[in-house]
Write a protein that holds these residues in place. Structure first.
Motif, PDB file in Angstrom:
ATOM      1  N   ASN A 296       0.837  -1.191   0.000  1.00  0.00           N
ATOM      2  CA  ASN A 296       0.000   0.000   0.000  1.00  0.00           C
ATOM      3  C   ASN A 296       0.877   1.248   0.000  1.00  0.00           C
ATOM      4  O   ASN A 296       1.701   1.446   0.896  1.00  0.00           O
ATOM      5  CB  ASN A 296      -0.925  -0.008   1.224  1.00  0.00           C
ATOM      6  N   GLU A 297       0.714   2.075  -1.014  1.00  0.00           N
ATOM      7  CA  GLU A 297       1.591   3.233  -1.180  1.00  0.00           C
ATOM      8  C   GLU A 297       1.430   4.271  -0.076  1.00  0.00           C
ATOM      9  O   GLU A 297       2.415   4.896   0.333  1.00  0.00           O
ATOM     10  CB  GLU A 297       1.389   3.855  -2.555  1.00  0.00           C
ATOM     11  N   LEU A 298       0.218   4.471   0.413  1.00  0.00           N
ATOM     12  CA  LEU A 298       0.024   5.427   1.505  1.00  0.00           C
ATOM     13  C   LEU A 298       0.815   5.004   2.741  1.00  0.00           C
ATOM     14  O   LEU A 298       1.498   5.826   3.361  1.00  0.00           O
ATOM     15  CB  LEU A 298      -1.460   5.536   1.879  1.00  0.00           C
ATOM     16  N   LEU A 299       0.717   3.733   3.084  1.00  0.00           N
ATOM     17  CA  LEU A 299       1.453   3.242   4.252  1.00  0.00           C
ATOM     18  C   LEU A 299       2.950   3.272   3.992  1.00  0.00           C
ATOM     19  O   LEU A 299       3.723   3.678   4.863  1.00  0.00           O
ATOM     20  CB  LEU A 299       1.002   1.835   4.636  1.00  0.00           C
ATOM     21  N   ARG A 300       3.364   2.857   2.812  1.00  0.00           N
ATOM     22  CA  ARG A 300       4.798   2.871   2.487  1.00  0.00           C
ATOM     23  C   ARG A 300       5.364   4.290   2.594  1.00  0.00           C
ATOM     24  O   ARG A 300       6.445   4.490   3.136  1.00  0.00           O
ATOM     25  CB  ARG A 300       5.044   2.290   1.096  1.00  0.00           C
ATOM     26  N   ASP A 301       4.613   5.268   2.097  1.00  0.00           N
ATOM     27  CA  ASP A 301       5.055   6.664   2.193  1.00  0.00           C
ATOM     28  C   ASP A 301       5.149   7.106   3.654  1.00  0.00           C
ATOM     29  O   ASP A 301       6.090   7.793   4.039  1.00  0.00           O
ATOM     30  CB  ASP A 301       4.109   7.592   1.425  1.00  0.00           C
ATOM     31  N   GLN A 302       4.164   6.709   4.453  1.00  0.00           N
ATOM     32  CA  GLN A 302       4.153   7.076   5.870  1.00  0.00           C
ATOM     33  C   GLN A 302       5.343   6.448   6.595  1.00  0.00           C
ATOM     34  O   GLN A 302       6.039   7.115   7.361  1.00  0.00           O
ATOM     35  CB  GLN A 302       2.842   6.640   6.535  1.00  0.00           C
ATOM     36  N   LEU A 303       5.563   5.179   6.363  1.00  0.00           N
ATOM     37  CA  LEU A 303       6.683   4.487   7.010  1.00  0.00           C
ATOM     38  C   LEU A 303       8.010   5.109   6.583  1.00  0.00           C
ATOM     39  O   LEU A 303       8.910   5.306   7.408  1.00  0.00           O
ATOM     40  CB  LEU A 303       6.662   2.993   6.679  1.00  0.00           C
ATOM     41  N   SER A 304       8.119   5.431   5.311  1.00  0.00           N
ATOM     42  CA  SER A 304       9.355   6.035   4.801  1.00  0.00           C
ATOM     43  C   SER A 304       9.575   7.419   5.398  1.00  0.00           C
ATOM     44  O   SER A 304      10.691   7.761   5.812  1.00  0.00           O
ATOM     45  CB  SER A 304       9.291   6.112   3.274  1.00  0.00           C
ATOM     46  N   ALA A 305       8.526   8.216   5.453  1.00  0.00           N
ATOM     47  CA  ALA A 305       8.634   9.573   5.997  1.00  0.00           C
ATOM     48  C   ALA A 305       9.064   9.548   7.457  1.00  0.00           C
ATOM     49  O   ALA A 305       9.818  10.416   7.909  1.00  0.00           O
ATOM     50  CB  ALA A 305       7.305  10.313   5.855  1.00  0.00           C
ATOM     51  N   ASP A 306       8.598   8.546   8.182  1.00  0.00           N
ATOM     52  CA  ASP A 306       8.926   8.432   9.607  1.00  0.00           C
ATOM     53  C   ASP A 306      10.159   7.574   9.857  1.00  0.00           C
ATOM     54  O   ASP A 306      10.504   7.303  11.012  1.00  0.00           O
ATOM     55  CB  ASP A 306       7.729   7.855  10.375  1.00  0.00           C
ATOM     56  N   LYS A 307      10.794   7.120   8.750  1.00  0.00           N
ATOM     57  CA  LYS A 307      11.991   6.273   8.836  1.00  0.00           C
ATOM     58  C   LYS A 307      11.748   5.004   9.662  1.00  0.00           C
ATOM     59  O   LYS A 307      12.581   4.588  10.455  1.00  0.00           O
ATOM     60  CB  LYS A 307      13.179   7.068   9.376  1.00  0.00           C
ATOM     61  N   LEU A 308      10.589   4.387   9.438  1.00  0.00           N
ATOM     62  CA  LEU A 308      10.213   3.141  10.109  1.00  0.00           C
ATOM     63  C   LEU A 308      10.451   2.013   9.107  1.00  0.00           C
ATOM     64  O   LEU A 308       9.675   1.816   8.194  1.00  0.00           O
ATOM     65  CB  LEU A 308       8.750   3.183  10.547  1.00  0.00           C
ATOM     66  N   ARG A 309      11.544   1.307   9.272  1.00  0.00           N
ATOM     67  CA  ARG A 309      11.982   0.370   8.242  1.00  0.00           C
ATOM     68  C   ARG A 309      11.720  -1.103   8.546  1.00  0.00           C
ATOM     69  O   ARG A 309      11.747  -1.918   7.646  1.00  0.00           O
ATOM     70  CB  ARG A 309      13.464   0.582   7.970  1.00  0.00           C
ATOM     71  N   GLY A 310      11.499  -1.482   9.756  1.00  0.00           N
ATOM     72  CA  GLY A 310      11.341  -2.895  10.088  1.00  0.00           C
ATOM     73  C   GLY A 310      10.058  -3.499   9.534  1.00  0.00           C
ATOM     74  O   GLY A 310       9.020  -2.846   9.481  1.00  0.00           O
ATOM     75  N   LYS A 311      10.143  -4.757   9.116  1.00  0.00           N
ATOM     76  CA  LYS A 311       8.959  -5.469   8.615  1.00  0.00           C
ATOM     77  C   LYS A 311       7.887  -5.614   9.688  1.00  0.00           C
ATOM     78  O   LYS A 311       6.707  -5.755   9.382  1.00  0.00           O
ATOM     79  CB  LYS A 311       9.356  -6.855   8.112  1.00  0.00           C
TER      80      LYS A 311
END
Length: 106
Positions: free
Chosen positions: A64-79
């Motif tokens: 999901n691109e919205l979640l991927r963008d959110q995780l990336s913006a917050d630098k949350l990288r773990g699966k």
């Protein structure tokens, strides 16, 4: 897996519960579609469990691109963030999914 208190606290600290709530209708729709898919492909009369839906929901949330963008913006990288978020979706929508299924069947 069910949403644990630890996972919920981590999601809250990372702002992902607010993110879920801001986009709740979309997550509810995705969960409904996933549950319907699982129910339609399981043997007739099978009990659909939370983990059954979570297993099918995971790959959808993962891309999901919205979640991927959110995780990336917050630098949350773990699966584990994706697993926690899937558990959050199931936890926050499950009772409404059951109610809507019962209303449609009744």
């Amino acid at each position: 897996m069910a949403l644990t208190l630890e996972a919920e606290q981590r999601l809250a600290d990372a702002g992902l519960i607010e993110f879920f709530e801001a986009n709740e209708p979309a997550w509810l729709g995705t969960a409904k579609q996933t549950k319907a898919f699982v129910a339609g492909n399981f043997p007739p009369g099978s009990l659909i469990r939370r983990d059954d839906v979570a297993k099918a929901l995971y790959p959808l949330v993962e891309v999901n691109e919205l979640l991927r963008d959110q995780l990336s913006a917050d630098k949350l990288r773990g699966k584990f963030w994706i697993r926690f978020f899937v558990d959050l979706i199931i936890d926050r929508t499950w009772e409404r999914l059951d109610e809507e299924d019962e209303q449609a069947a009744g």
